[in-house]
Design an enzyme around this catalytic site. Structure first.
Site, PDB file in Angstrom:
ATOM      1  N   TYR A 161       0.853  -1.306  -0.021  1.00 49.56           N
ATOM      2  CA  TYR A 161      -0.176   0.077   0.115  1.00 49.56           C
ATOM      3  C   TYR A 161       0.797   1.154   0.049  1.00 49.56           C
ATOM      4  O   TYR A 161       1.302   1.702   1.060  1.00 49.56           O
ATOM      5  CB  TYR A 161      -0.967   0.091   1.182  1.00 49.56           C
ATOM      6  N   PRO A 170     -15.286  -4.143   1.025  1.00 54.72           N
ATOM      7  CA  PRO A 170     -16.773  -4.466   1.371  1.00 54.72           C
ATOM      8  C   PRO A 170     -18.015  -3.434   0.989  1.00 54.72           C
ATOM      9  O   PRO A 170     -18.936  -3.939   0.977  1.00 54.72           O
ATOM     10  CB  PRO A 170     -16.631  -4.421   2.937  1.00 54.72           C
TER      11      PRO A 170
HETATM   12  N1  LIG Z   1      -6.480  -8.380   0.047  1.00 51.98           N
HETATM   13  C1  LIG Z   1      -6.460  -7.687  -1.119  1.00 51.98           C
HETATM   14  O1  LIG Z   1      -6.326  -8.053  -2.274  1.00 51.98           O
HETATM   15  C2  LIG Z   1      -7.337  -6.373  -0.833  1.00 51.98           C
HETATM   16  C3  LIG Z   1      -7.602  -5.705  -2.059  1.00 51.98           C
HETATM   17  C4  LIG Z   1      -8.262  -4.347  -1.848  1.00 51.98           C
HETATM   18  C5  LIG Z   1      -8.495  -3.937  -0.623  1.00 51.98           C
HETATM   19  N2  LIG Z   1      -8.118  -4.448   0.499  1.00 51.98           N
HETATM   20  C6  LIG Z   1      -8.123  -3.939   1.849  1.00 51.98           C
HETATM   21  O2  LIG Z   1      -9.717  -3.917   2.159  1.00 51.98           O
HETATM   22  C7  LIG Z   1      -9.831  -2.719   2.501  1.00 51.98           C
HETATM   23  C8  LIG Z   1     -11.111  -2.244   2.293  1.00 51.98           C
HETATM   24  O3  LIG Z   1     -11.362  -2.059   0.854  1.00 51.98           O
HETATM   25  P1  LIG Z   1     -11.101  -0.558   0.046  1.00 51.98           P
HETATM   26  O4  LIG Z   1     -10.480   0.315   0.833  1.00 51.98           O
HETATM   27  O5  LIG Z   1     -10.588  -1.019  -1.352  1.00 51.98           O
HETATM   28  O6  LIG Z   1     -12.682  -0.339  -0.170  1.00 51.98           O
HETATM   29  P2  LIG Z   1     -13.961  -0.292   0.828  1.00 51.98           P
HETATM   30  O7  LIG Z   1     -13.928  -0.611   1.965  1.00 51.98           O
HETATM   31  O8  LIG Z   1     -15.025  -1.028  -0.161  1.00 51.98           O
HETATM   32  O9  LIG Z   1     -14.297   1.400   0.140  1.00 51.98           O
HETATM   33  C9  LIG Z   1     -13.394   2.252   0.808  1.00 51.98           C
HETATM   34  C10 LIG Z   1     -13.953   3.685   0.436  1.00 51.98           C
HETATM   35  O10 LIG Z   1     -15.386   3.649   1.390  1.00 51.98           O
HETATM   36  C11 LIG Z   1     -15.739   4.963   1.804  1.00 51.98           C
HETATM   37  N3  LIG Z   1     -16.283   4.490   3.098  1.00 51.98           N
HETATM   38  C12 LIG Z   1     -15.842   4.040   4.104  1.00 51.98           C
HETATM   39  N4  LIG Z   1     -16.795   3.896   4.964  1.00 51.98           N
HETATM   40  C13 LIG Z   1     -17.856   4.809   4.656  1.00 51.98           C
HETATM   41  C14 LIG Z   1     -19.153   4.908   5.367  1.00 51.98           C
HETATM   42  N5  LIG Z   1     -19.634   4.532   6.478  1.00 51.98           N
HETATM   43  N6  LIG Z   1     -19.839   5.963   4.529  1.00 51.98           N
HETATM   44  C15 LIG Z   1     -19.318   6.437   3.482  1.00 51.98           C
HETATM   45  N7  LIG Z   1     -18.347   6.063   2.704  1.00 51.98           N
HETATM   46  C16 LIG Z   1     -17.530   5.287   3.379  1.00 51.98           C
HETATM   47  C17 LIG Z   1     -14.323   5.587   2.191  1.00 51.98           C
HETATM   48  O11 LIG Z   1     -14.217   6.763   1.835  1.00 51.98           O
HETATM   49  P3  LIG Z   1     -13.253   8.044   2.449  1.00 51.98           P
HETATM   50  O12 LIG Z   1     -12.028   7.588   1.554  1.00 51.98           O
HETATM   51  O13 LIG Z   1     -13.804   9.104   1.768  1.00 51.98           O
HETATM   52  O14 LIG Z   1     -13.160   7.824   3.856  1.00 51.98           O
HETATM   53  C18 LIG Z   1     -13.250   4.677   1.468  1.00 51.98           C
HETATM   54  O15 LIG Z   1     -12.397   5.409   0.549  1.00 51.98           O
HETATM   55  C19 LIG Z   1      -8.456  -1.916   2.073  1.00 51.98           C
HETATM   56  O16 LIG Z   1      -8.368  -0.682   2.657  1.00 51.98           O
HETATM   57  C20 LIG Z   1      -7.521  -2.920   2.180  1.00 51.98           C
HETATM   58  O17 LIG Z   1      -7.059  -2.576   3.552  1.00 51.98           O
HETATM   59  C21 LIG Z   1      -7.185  -5.783   0.414  1.00 51.98           C
END
Ligand SMILES: NC(=O)c1ccc[n+]([C@@H]2O[C@H](COP(=O)([O-])OP(=O)(O)OC[C@H]3O[C@@H](n4cnc5c(N)ncnc54)[C@H](OP(=O)(O)O)[C@@H]3O)[C@@H](O)[C@H]2O)c1
Length: 286
Positions: free
Chosen positions: A53, A209
């Site tokens: 990251y 998620p």
């Molecule tokens: N293992 C893997 O291959 C892999 C791949 C992708 C991700 N991941 C992990 O999974 C985590 C989560 O996935 P992601 O960050 O890609 O996507 P996500 O959790 O689906 O979406 C993240 C976005 O959601 C917004 N958000 C979060 N809570 C909210 C709420 N209550 N109301 C409105 N908006 C909200 C945030 O906005 P703001 O930025 O404006 O706060 C953030 O940018 C990552 O951070 C990472 O640690 C792992």
């Protein structure tokens, strides 16, 4: 916050995903630190990160460094916080993501993560993504060796199939504690892996998620049922999504990403949101 288990370690039922604070579109460090502090203030005790990251080639582990900095500057007691990192993915700096699951790379990666996190053993180390050039047993076998050597306290895998979960569990001698796969209203094809985790009693950490960084905001319009249930409860569609996941399995621990304090504060309320069986069924089918 309500608690769940990863191995024998209790964590808050909602974790924090660190990725949005370190890749494309990331905010200033000060806002990221405030976001991590807000998560801790809300009872979050699981933070998901990875050495990959980062944005530029010369800043591997940007997110791990940020988390270590935020934990150190938080006013509370951070000793119970589980930082779950990963190795096996790389970012050469041109925007792409590559993989290297070779034993030599994983060993080197763990040493880097240990230094950046400033710990003697990594709380949870997850093999980030299978590498077609390296036999899976060699990658997971290295994770097992790191466990035996005490460099990592618990072992997990990510982006794994049902067969790989079974294989990893065997290689690790029954010590696999978590599987991190993509899972959201938009992406439910990991349902089989989730079922297996339920059967084996392994934690399932849904990644993206809320549909991912760029799509999370549209959740309530892309999936109208989530928006309507949210309206009925006077909460956000994102909170409804996380509550729906928590209700569907005792082993799910969502790790919503955030780059603003308000996002994680809102997400952290999901364990308190009770949905009716009728609502849950509607969301299952949405
Ligand atoms: N293992 C893997 O291959 C892999 C791949 C992708 C991700 N991941 C992990 O999974 C985590 C989560 O996935 P992601 O960050 O890609 O996507 P996500 O959790 O689906 O979406 C993240 C976005 O959601 C917004 N958000 C979060 N809570 C909210 C709420 N209550 N109301 C409105 N908006 C909200 C945030 O906005 P703001 O930025 O404006 O706060 C953030 O940018 C990552 O951070 C990472 O640690 C792992």
């Amino acid at each position: 916050m309500k608690q769940r288990l990863i191995g024998n370690v209790q964590v808050g039922a909602i974790g924090l995903g660190g990725m949005p604070m370190s890749i494309e579109g990331r905010p200033e460090t000060e806002r990221s630190v405030r976001t991590i502090h807000a998560a801790l203030d809300a009872g979050v005790t699981l933070i998901d990160t990875a050495d990959a990251y980062h944005l530029h080639a010369d800043e591997v582990g940007h997110n791990e460094t940020l988390i270590a900095q935020a934990l150190a500057s938080w006013g509370g007691d951070a000793s119970g916080v589980l930082v779950a990192t990963k190795g096996g993915h790389l970012r050469p700096g041109d925007g792409s993501w590559t993989v290297d699951g070779s034993p030599a790379h994983l060993r080197e990666a763990v040493e880097g993560s240990l230094k950046r996190l400033g710990v003697e053993a990594i709380g949870l180390y997850q093999f980030h993504r299978p590498d077609p050039k390296t036999p899976y047993e060699d990658s997971v076998g290295t994770v097992r060796d790191l466990l035996d050597e005490g460099k990592i306290a618990m072992a997990g895998i990510s982006n794994a199939t049902v067969d790989q979960i079974r294989q990893a569990q065997e290689i690790l001698g029954g010590r696999l504690v978590s599987v991190q796969n993509q899972y959201s209203p938009a992406f439910r094809s990991s349902a089989e892996e989730l079922r297996l985790c339920d059967e084996l009693g392994i934690a399932f950490l849904p990644w993206s998620p809320l549909g991912g960084i760029t799509k999370a905001g549209e959740l309530g319009t892309r999936f109208a049922a989530f928006g309507e249930v949210a309206q009925a409860h006077g909460v956000s569609p994102q909170q409804v999504t996380l509550a729906w996941m928590l209700a569907r399995s005792e082993h799910i621990i969502p790790i919503p990403g955030a780059s603003r304090p308000e996002s994680i504060t809102d997400s952290a309320r999901a364990p308190e949101l009770s949905l009716t069986e009728e609502e849950l069924t509607r969301l299952d089918q949405a």
